[in-house]
Scaffold this active site. Structure first.
Site, PDB file in Angstrom:
ATOM      1  N   GLU A 217     -17.958  -4.752  40.842  1.00 34.53           N
ATOM      2  CA  GLU A 217     -16.867  -4.237  41.681  1.00 34.53           C
ATOM      3  C   GLU A 217     -16.913  -2.732  41.856  1.00 34.53           C
ATOM      4  OE1 GLU A 217     -12.916  -5.706  41.125  1.00 34.53           O
ATOM      5  OE2 GLU A 217     -13.537  -7.794  41.327  1.00 34.53           O
ATOM      6  N   GLU A 417     -17.081 -13.853  40.319  1.00 34.83           N
ATOM      7  CA  GLU A 417     -15.735 -13.977  39.733  1.00 34.83           C
ATOM      8  C   GLU A 417     -14.814 -14.689  40.708  1.00 34.83           C
ATOM      9  OE1 GLU A 417     -13.725 -10.440  38.299  1.00 34.83           O
ATOM     10  OE2 GLU A 417     -15.578  -9.704  37.367  1.00 34.83           O
TER      11      GLU A 417
HETATM   12  C1  FCB Z   1     -11.727  -8.097  38.520  1.00 34.64           C
HETATM   13  C2  FCB Z   1     -12.480  -7.435  37.387  1.00 34.64           C
HETATM   14  C3  FCB Z   1     -12.370  -8.180  36.079  1.00 34.64           C
HETATM   15  C4  FCB Z   1     -10.961  -8.709  35.859  1.00 34.64           C
HETATM   16  C5  FCB Z   1     -10.507  -9.513  37.046  1.00 34.64           C
HETATM   17  C6  FCB Z   1      -9.136 -10.128  36.903  1.00 34.64           C
HETATM   18  O1  FCB Z   1     -11.386  -7.140  39.457  1.00 34.64           O
HETATM   19  O2  FCB Z   1     -13.840  -7.317  37.725  1.00 34.64           O
HETATM   20  O3  FCB Z   1     -12.780  -7.332  35.050  1.00 34.64           O
HETATM   21  O4  FCB Z   1     -10.107  -7.676  35.605  1.00 34.64           O
HETATM   22  O5  FCB Z   1     -10.503  -8.691  38.189  1.00 34.64           O
END
Ligand code: FCB
Length: 511
Positions: A217, A417
């Site tokens: 990210e 994710e």
């Molecule tokens: C993302 C992050 C991770 C976690 C999730 C909920 O933005 O990469 O570390 O905090 O959100």
């Protein structure tokens, strides 16, 4: 959508079965064991391939994800240097409840138990991150043997549990030494240091870990760490800060973004140079996905164009080798300074594209005027999850990989994710019935399966997160795990969603 006919031999859990299960509960059998038994029974009753065309491709990686600072603890053990997150969390007032990652899930000492639990809940692949200051306490220079040993042990443990390791090289914990010496990501020195570190790690782990993500990210840690990010949630301006907690001018923030993509490119080159043949590498960016509000060809085209522009600073430049004209023109005097050679590095060819997918950046519709789309705001009543920022829009996990594929022709895509926090409580029978998380997972994975059925090359899905952990400035108050963690006792308890995940992973299908 094709109609799916239940194959003969499929048996639902009947009312009689549930009465039997209730009887077992009355007989004092723990609820977790009952749920497990029910799921094993249901699976045994189904003929192979019972999910018909709702299956994921063979070999699909059913994974979970975590990051070093959020779970490891042991913040100053075995020669580890401090990271900017250690410093930030130790600064009074920065984190809810004064929580820190000093101990977090104590995963550094409990990794064996955590790997065993992941295996129990059906995890086939695990995305973890490597703490840069554990390996290079000063950011550069002499590596710390004990630091790399930890990841050697973790990778060995995963391999022996048949869980494929996927390593992220940077999940926001920059060595504090590099912040002090250079001002962190403001400096052009950081990409060079990151490349060296990435090559070193790949050289050590790539005989067993075959996949590396460069940076997690990009946009989040730059905007929250250096830009003083604020957003409007239900008409309220909310600030999200991250380490090192700076609020710089836009020109500097844009230059930092440029440094992060150079770092990515140098890491890609270093992993290729130092990794064993066949090692794969790519980014893990939170894609700013524009979703067509209406599924008609012109709105889909508009969503593609809007997605390309919204990702101009990161995915687009990495995958196309240039900043878009609109991006540079829009920034004017605040645009980053760059060279052709840097663009070449940034666009070093990747093996896959990793995208974090939580919600659409926006809905769009096509228009006749430039730029060819307009943003449609979320309705005020649009449903949200426990986190008010998490607008529920499962179709984003269909469109994000689909658009990634049509814009950039990805060879492989990973959902690095996806997940949600919920207001979990342990009930009297010792279970956590996180029905909202199960609803979320079912909805998202159904949409993801739709993408794979369309031929989009999504090879795996990493649920955030394996277990509850330190959720940045929210501390331990936001529980994102499939496994519940009591942070006083470190007791782990798989939630109902973990049982749901196990069943889906085992069947390689959502329903
Ligand atoms: C993302 C992050 C991770 C976690 C999730 C909920 O933005 O990469 O570390 O905090 O959100």
């Amino acid at each position: 959508m094709k109609r799916v006919v239940a194959p003969s031999g499929t048996r639902k859990i009947t009312r009689r079965d549930s009465l039997k299960l209730a009887g077992a509960a009355a007989a004092g059998m723990p609820m977790a064991a009952i749920a497990q038994r029910a799921s094993a029974q249901a699976t045994a009753d189904r003929p192979e391939g019972g999910a018909g065309d709702r299956r994921f491709p063979d070999g699909f990686y059913w994974g979970t994800a975590t990051s070093a600072y959020q779970i490891e603890g042991a913040w100053n053990e075995d020669g580890k240097g401090a990271s900017i997150w250690d410093t930030f969390a130790h600064t009074p007032g920065k984190i809810a409840n004064g929580d820190t990652g000093d101990v977090a899930n104590d995963h550094y000492h409990r990794y064996k138990e955590d790997v065993a639990l992941m295996k129990d809940i059906g995890v086939k692949a695990y995305r973890f991150s490597i703490s840069w200051p554990r390996i290079f306490p000063e950011g550069t220079g002499r590596p710390n043997e004990k630091g790399i040993d930890f990841y050697n042990r973790l990778v060995d443990e995963l391999k022996s549990a048949d869980i494929e390791p996927f390593a992220t090289l940077y999940h926001w914990d920059l060595p504090q030494a590099l912040q002090d010496k250079y001002g962190g990501w403001r400096s052009r020195e950081i990409p060079e240091a990151f490349g060296d570190y990435a090559g070193y790690v790949a050289g050590k782990l790539s005989d067993r870990a075959r996949h590396f993500f460069t940076i997690n990210e990009f946009s989040s840690f730059v905007e929250m760490g250096y830009g003083g990010f604020q957003t409007n949630i239900n008409g309220k301006i909310v600030s999200f800060e991250a380490a090192p907690g700076l609020h710089l001018e836009r020109a500097e923030v844009n230059q930092i973004k440029h440094h992060t993509v150079i770092a990515h490119g140098l890491a890609v080159e270093a992993v290729r140079a130092m990794g064993k043949p066949g090692t794969k590498v790519g980014p893990a960016e939170v894609i700013q996905a524009a979703v067509p509000l209406i599924e008609a060809p012109r709105h889909i085209k508009a969503a593609e164009a809007a997605t390309r522009e919204a990702n101009a600073a990161f995915l687009t430049v990495m995958l196309e080798g240039k900043y878009t004209d609109a991006y540079l023109a829009g920034l004017g005097a605040d645009a980053p300074k760059f060279t052709e050679e840097e663009l070449r590095i940034i666009a070093s060819p990747v093996d896959f594209i990793g995208i974090n997918v939580y919600k659409p950046a926006r809905y769009v519709l096509a228009t006749d005027e430039a730029p060819g789309w307009r943003v449609v705001p979320f309705a005020r009543s649009h449903p949200k999850m426990f986190n008010r920022w998490l607008t529920l829009a499962p179709e984003v996990i269909y469109w994000a990989p689909k658009i990634t594929q049509s814009l950039w022709g990805a060879k492989e895509i990973f959902i690095t994710e996806n997940g949600c926090a919920s207001d979990d409580v342990i009930t009297e029978d010792g279970m956590v019935y996180d029905t909202d998380r199960i609803m979320f997972l079912r909805a998202f994975l159904t949409q993801l399966q739709r993408a794979t059925a369309d031929g989009v090359p999504v090879r795996g899905y990493f649920q955030w997160s394996s277990m509850d952990n330190f959720e940045w400035i929210e501390g331990f108050g936001n529980r994102f795990g499939l496994i519940h963690v009591n942070f006083e006792t470190q007791k782990r308890t798989p939630k109902a969603s973990a049982h749901w995940f196990r069943e889906a992973a085992m069947r390689n299908a959502v329903a």
